[in-house]
Write a protein that holds these residues in place. Sequence first.
Motif, PDB file in Angstrom:
ATOM      1  N   SER A  74      50.481  15.761 -29.362  1.00 31.19           N
ATOM      2  CA  SER A  74      50.468  16.877 -28.483  1.00 31.19           C
ATOM      3  C   SER A  74      51.782  17.407 -27.870  1.00 31.19           C
ATOM      4  O   SER A  74      51.891  18.238 -26.990  1.00 31.19           O
ATOM      5  N   ALA A  75      52.972  16.633 -28.470  1.00 26.81           N
ATOM      6  CA  ALA A  75      54.396  17.067 -28.129  1.00 26.81           C
ATOM      7  C   ALA A  75      54.570  18.554 -28.251  1.00 26.81           C
ATOM      8  O   ALA A  75      54.423  19.276 -29.069  1.00 26.81           O
ATOM      9  N   LYS A  76      55.226  19.084 -26.957  1.00 23.54           N
ATOM     10  CA  LYS A  76      55.618  20.535 -27.237  1.00 23.54           C
ATOM     11  C   LYS A  76      57.108  20.753 -27.466  1.00 23.54           C
ATOM     12  O   LYS A  76      57.886  20.195 -26.560  1.00 23.54           O
ATOM     13  N   VAL A  77      57.528  20.919 -28.603  1.00 19.61           N
ATOM     14  CA  VAL A  77      58.832  21.017 -28.924  1.00 19.61           C
ATOM     15  C   VAL A  77      59.405  22.386 -29.243  1.00 19.61           C
ATOM     16  O   VAL A  77      58.543  22.885 -30.248  1.00 19.61           O
ATOM     17  N   VAL A  78      60.426  22.699 -28.842  1.00 18.45           N
ATOM     18  CA  VAL A  78      60.881  24.469 -29.177  1.00 18.45           C
ATOM     19  C   VAL A  78      62.227  24.021 -29.838  1.00 18.45           C
ATOM     20  O   VAL A  78      63.196  23.330 -29.396  1.00 18.45           O
ATOM     21  N   MET A  79      62.309  24.416 -31.067  1.00 17.38           N
ATOM     22  CA  MET A  79      63.393  24.464 -31.926  1.00 17.38           C
ATOM     23  C   MET A  79      64.645  25.545 -31.466  1.00 17.38           C
ATOM     24  O   MET A  79      64.333  26.764 -31.208  1.00 17.38           O
ATOM     25  N   ILE A  80      65.963  24.972 -31.286  1.00 21.38           N
ATOM     26  CA  ILE A  80      66.891  26.070 -31.118  1.00 21.38           C
ATOM     27  C   ILE A  80      67.989  25.835 -32.209  1.00 21.38           C
ATOM     28  O   ILE A  80      68.176  24.995 -32.817  1.00 21.38           O
ATOM     29  N   SER A  81      67.912  27.258 -32.759  1.00 27.48           N
ATOM     30  CA  SER A  81      68.742  27.269 -34.059  1.00 27.48           C
ATOM     31  C   SER A  81      69.812  28.275 -34.078  1.00 27.48           C
ATOM     32  O   SER A  81      69.557  29.357 -33.365  1.00 27.48           O
ATOM     33  N   ALA A  82      70.822  28.367 -34.954  1.00 29.12           N
ATOM     34  CA  ALA A  82      71.744  29.337 -35.193  1.00 29.12           C
ATOM     35  C   ALA A  82      71.275  30.235 -36.002  1.00 29.12           C
ATOM     36  O   ALA A  82      70.445  30.095 -36.788  1.00 29.12           O
ATOM     37  N   GLY A  99      57.377  26.760 -30.914  1.00 28.37           N
ATOM     38  CA  GLY A  99      58.334  28.047 -30.763  1.00 28.37           C
ATOM     39  C   GLY A  99      59.718  27.652 -31.155  1.00 28.37           C
ATOM     40  O   GLY A  99      60.078  26.567 -31.692  1.00 28.37           O
ATOM     41  N   PHE A 100      60.681  28.640 -31.238  1.00 33.72           N
ATOM     42  CA  PHE A 100      62.126  28.719 -31.334  1.00 33.72           C
ATOM     43  C   PHE A 100      62.782  29.909 -30.608  1.00 33.72           C
ATOM     44  O   PHE A 100      62.279  30.786 -30.335  1.00 33.72           O
ATOM     45  N   VAL A 101      64.100  29.363 -30.399  1.00 32.75           N
ATOM     46  CA  VAL A 101      65.120  30.121 -29.798  1.00 32.75           C
ATOM     47  C   VAL A 101      66.330  30.209 -30.843  1.00 32.75           C
ATOM     48  O   VAL A 101      66.613  28.998 -31.259  1.00 32.75           O
ATOM     49  N   VAL A 102      66.777  31.329 -30.983  1.00 36.51           N
ATOM     50  CA  VAL A 102      67.944  31.560 -31.943  1.00 36.51           C
ATOM     51  C   VAL A 102      69.210  31.685 -31.157  1.00 36.51           C
ATOM     52  O   VAL A 102      69.312  32.137 -29.945  1.00 36.51           O
ATOM     53  N   LYS A 103      70.271  30.812 -31.419  1.00 36.39           N
ATOM     54  CA  LYS A 103      71.555  30.706 -30.835  1.00 36.39           C
ATOM     55  C   LYS A 103      72.211  32.035 -31.356  1.00 36.39           C
ATOM     56  O   LYS A 103      72.173  32.313 -32.426  1.00 36.39           O
ATOM     57  N   PRO A 104      73.246  32.666 -30.512  1.00 37.11           N
ATOM     58  CA  PRO A 104      73.401  32.542 -29.090  1.00 37.11           C
ATOM     59  C   PRO A 104      72.037  33.078 -28.557  1.00 37.11           C
ATOM     60  O   PRO A 104      71.652  34.213 -28.663  1.00 37.11           O
ATOM     61  N   TYR A 105      71.589  32.378 -27.590  1.00 41.12           N
ATOM     62  CA  TYR A 105      70.503  32.744 -26.848  1.00 41.12           C
ATOM     63  C   TYR A 105      70.502  33.643 -25.556  1.00 41.12           C
ATOM     64  O   TYR A 105      71.606  33.693 -24.761  1.00 41.12           O
ATOM     65  N   LYS A 106      69.675  34.454 -25.166  1.00 42.16           N
ATOM     66  CA  LYS A 106      69.467  35.028 -23.855  1.00 42.16           C
ATOM     67  C   LYS A 106      68.757  34.105 -22.857  1.00 42.16           C
ATOM     68  O   LYS A 106      67.669  33.577 -23.208  1.00 42.16           O
ATOM     69  N   GLU A 107      69.209  33.962 -21.726  1.00 44.14           N
ATOM     70  CA  GLU A 107      68.622  33.313 -20.683  1.00 44.14           C
ATOM     71  C   GLU A 107      67.012  33.740 -20.461  1.00 44.14           C
ATOM     72  O   GLU A 107      66.187  32.841 -20.475  1.00 44.14           O
ATOM     73  N   GLU A 108      66.755  35.061 -20.304  1.00 44.36           N
ATOM     74  CA  GLU A 108      65.520  35.339 -20.230  1.00 44.36           C
ATOM     75  C   GLU A 108      64.479  34.816 -21.300  1.00 44.36           C
ATOM     76  O   GLU A 108      63.497  34.615 -21.031  1.00 44.36           O
ATOM     77  N   TYR A 109      65.137  35.111 -22.508  1.00 47.13           N
ATOM     78  CA  TYR A 109      64.266  34.692 -23.755  1.00 47.13           C
ATOM     79  C   TYR A 109      63.843  33.130 -23.641  1.00 47.13           C
ATOM     80  O   TYR A 109      62.805  32.797 -23.819  1.00 47.13           O
ATOM     81  N   VAL A 110      64.902  32.317 -23.428  1.00 52.09           N
ATOM     82  CA  VAL A 110      64.737  30.714 -23.251  1.00 52.09           C
ATOM     83  C   VAL A 110      63.585  30.730 -22.100  1.00 52.09           C
ATOM     84  O   VAL A 110      62.576  29.663 -22.515  1.00 52.09           O
ATOM     85  N   ILE A 111      63.805  31.179 -21.028  1.00 55.31           N
ATOM     86  CA  ILE A 111      63.036  31.016 -19.840  1.00 55.31           C
ATOM     87  C   ILE A 111      61.223  31.537 -20.138  1.00 55.31           C
ATOM     88  O   ILE A 111      60.099  30.757 -20.115  1.00 55.31           O
TER      89      ILE A 111
END
Length: 117
Positions: A74-82, A99-111
Amino acid sequence: MKRILVVDDAAFMRLSLKTILQRNGFEVVGEASNGLEAISMYSVLKPDIVTMDITMPEMDGVEALTEIKKQDPSAKVVMISALGQESWVRRAIMLGAKGFVVKPYKEEYVIQTLSKL
């Protein structure tokens, strides 16, 4: 308050993410610089969410995701990638990333991404 483990091999990226998270009411309970550290810290800290860089030394984020999901399905892992790592992100999602967040990221999207979990 959600408890977060931040995993990235670049210290400045960990600091950047930690600052964003703390400013928005998240508690950063730990930081790891590679996948091996992430796995051992996850089992001790039991965070609510892990932010996981993909490209790291010793063990990449996709391998670490796989091991963490074995420990805790049940771990919740969000990938952060270039940019340019779309195939890695697809693989991570298939392996259970939330989920995932692309670098460079915007603060609003991360939150926004982490708040949904």
